[in-house]
Design an enzyme around this catalytic site. Structure first.
Site, PDB file in Angstrom:
ATOM      1  N   LYS A 222       0.835  -1.192   0.000  1.00 42.50           N
ATOM      2  CA  LYS A 222       0.000   0.000   0.000  1.00 42.50           C
ATOM      3  C   LYS A 222       0.877   1.251   0.000  1.00 42.50           C
ATOM      4  O   LYS A 222       1.548   1.566   0.980  1.00 42.50           O
ATOM      5  CB  LYS A 222      -0.942  -0.011   1.206  1.00 42.50           C
ATOM      6  CG  LYS A 222      -1.974  -1.131   1.142  1.00 42.50           C
ATOM      7  CD  LYS A 222      -2.805  -1.052  -0.127  1.00 42.50           C
ATOM      8  CE  LYS A 222      -3.736  -2.224  -0.285  1.00 42.50           C
ATOM      9  NZ  LYS A 222      -4.523  -2.147  -1.526  1.00 42.50           N
TER      10      LYS A 222
ATOM     11  N   LYS B  98     -13.368  -7.038  -8.517  1.00 41.01           N
ATOM     12  CA  LYS B  98     -13.964  -7.188  -7.196  1.00 41.01           C
ATOM     13  C   LYS B  98     -15.434  -7.588  -7.353  1.00 41.01           C
ATOM     14  O   LYS B  98     -16.198  -6.905  -8.059  1.00 41.01           O
ATOM     15  CB  LYS B  98     -13.838  -5.891  -6.396  1.00 41.01           C
ATOM     16  CG  LYS B  98     -12.406  -5.579  -5.948  1.00 41.01           C
ATOM     17  CD  LYS B  98     -12.374  -4.296  -5.133  1.00 41.01           C
ATOM     18  CE  LYS B  98     -11.063  -4.158  -4.382  1.00 41.01           C
ATOM     19  NZ  LYS B  98      -9.897  -4.023  -5.258  1.00 41.01           N
TER      20      LYS B  98
END
Length: 367
Positions: A165, A265
């Site tokens: 991240k 997703k």
């Protein structure tokens, strides 16, 4: 067979690491997940789950799931849960947009279909490839040193793919990428995921600085056009995630040569039916995929496992095991990671049995 009743349950999923941080100072410590139960007039029940990553990640939020299910469910009573194409058209007609609201219902109806046919979902979704598949581990945004330590620890548990991240200060992100890459072996894969967090000038600084580093660049900027601009200045393999929310954008991205990998997703696309459509299109187009969801527990992890296990391995870039990130188990029979890999259940449907003592009483019932 007809849908007789729809129930929703709310469950909190705390994180093992205490919190999960990504670009823009965003963080979550407890995920608010909604479990959906679809009951038929035969007594057969299917289960789904929707867990947005807070209201500040995608256009989705936990209370919106429940409000949307309350709005949508009356239109589905009496519908056949086995006719998934028709059911999705019905949901789209009754509620414009709000794909994430429909995801748990669609997932539960796939679960019913698997139970009726006696087949695990991976067989119905395309077939079972191999014995298992590889997982990635998301590394929460921290100092370069701490992120490198976490990668080393997870690598010792068998993971070989890591989603770092980034999307913060460009200079610090360059250090993060370098520090983590030094911990890895040549065959390990590192993805620097900015989660839309960089402005274009910062994204260009980063991709230029890490030009000689073996790393994938994921969703550097907010819009498709900004990401495409960075892609055209970038020598690294390129992943699009947040902007891939429909078949239209997927086709546009392929036509523009905007990506090498896409992240699909389940809840962002509206459920397993539409994610399977996008997955199969990617296979036809030759685009590799990460298959996952925004977050979740055992039920979502089960759905991911079936989708990933039914994907030709050369097109499955990676998937993830969300149930290993959280401290609460909501269902028996969910797949568990083994040395950085996972396998879908061989039981009918999703292969899970919800733990009703954990779910508690429904907070919503439509019949």
């Amino acid at each position: 067979m007809k849908i007789k009743r729809v129930r929703a349950y709310r469950v909190d999923l705390p994180l093992h690491e205490g919190s999960y941080k990504w670009s823009g100072g965003k963080s979550v410590s407890v995920f608010d997940s909604t479990v959906i139960e679809v009951e038929t007039d035969t007594g057969l029940t299917g289960w789904g789950e929707v867990c947005p990553l807070g209201p500040f990640y995608l256009p989705a939020y936990a209370n919106g799931v429940r409000a949307g299910v309350a709005e949508l469910s009356p239109h589905l009573l009496g519908e056949d849960p086995l006719q998934l194409g028709r059911l999705n058209r019905r949901m789209d007609a009754a509620l414009k947009g709000h794909a994430y609201v429909k995801s748990g219902i669609d997932m539960a109806c796939w679960d019913i279909l698997g139970k009726v046919t006696g087949q695990p979902l991976c067989i119905l979704l395309g077939g079972r490839y191999g014995d298992d598949f590889g997982l990635y581990r998301a590394i929460s945004q921290e100092s370069p040193e701490m992120m490198a330590q976490r990668v080393a620890a997870y690598r010792s548990e068998g993971y070989t793919r890591f989603q770092l991240k980034v999307g913060g200060d460009a200079a610090t992100d360059i250090e993060r990428i370098g520090a983590v890459r030094e911990m890895l072996q040549p065959d390990d894969r590192l993805i620097a995921d900015a989660n839309t967090g960089w402005l274009m000038h910062d994204a260009l600084r980063v991709v230029s600085a890490v030009r000689d580093v073996d790393v994938y660049i994921e969703q550097p900027c907010l819009t498709y056009e900004e990401c495409l601009s960075i892609r055209r200045h970038c020598d690294h393999p390129f992943v699009l995630d947040e902007v891939i929310d429909s078949i239209d954008v997927l086709l546009r991205g392929h036509a523009d040569h905007a990506m090498d990998v896409v992240n699909l997703k389940i809840s962002k696309l509206g459920g397993l039916t539409k994610t399977k459509q996008a997955r199969d299109l990617c296979v036809s187009l030759g685009v590799a995929m990460t298959l996952e969801d925004s977050w979740g527990g055992d039920i979502i992890t089960s759905a991911i496992a079936h989708l990933a296990h039914s994907t030709p391995p050369e097109f499955l870039f990676t998937a993830t095991d969300f149930n290993s990130y959280v401290t609460v188990s909501i269902a028996d029979g969910a797949p568990q990671r083994v040395h950085g890999r996972m396998a879908a259940s061989v039981r009918p449907g999703l292969g899970i049995t919800p733990k009703m003592d954990v779910l508690g009483k429904p907070i919503l019932e439509v019949s």
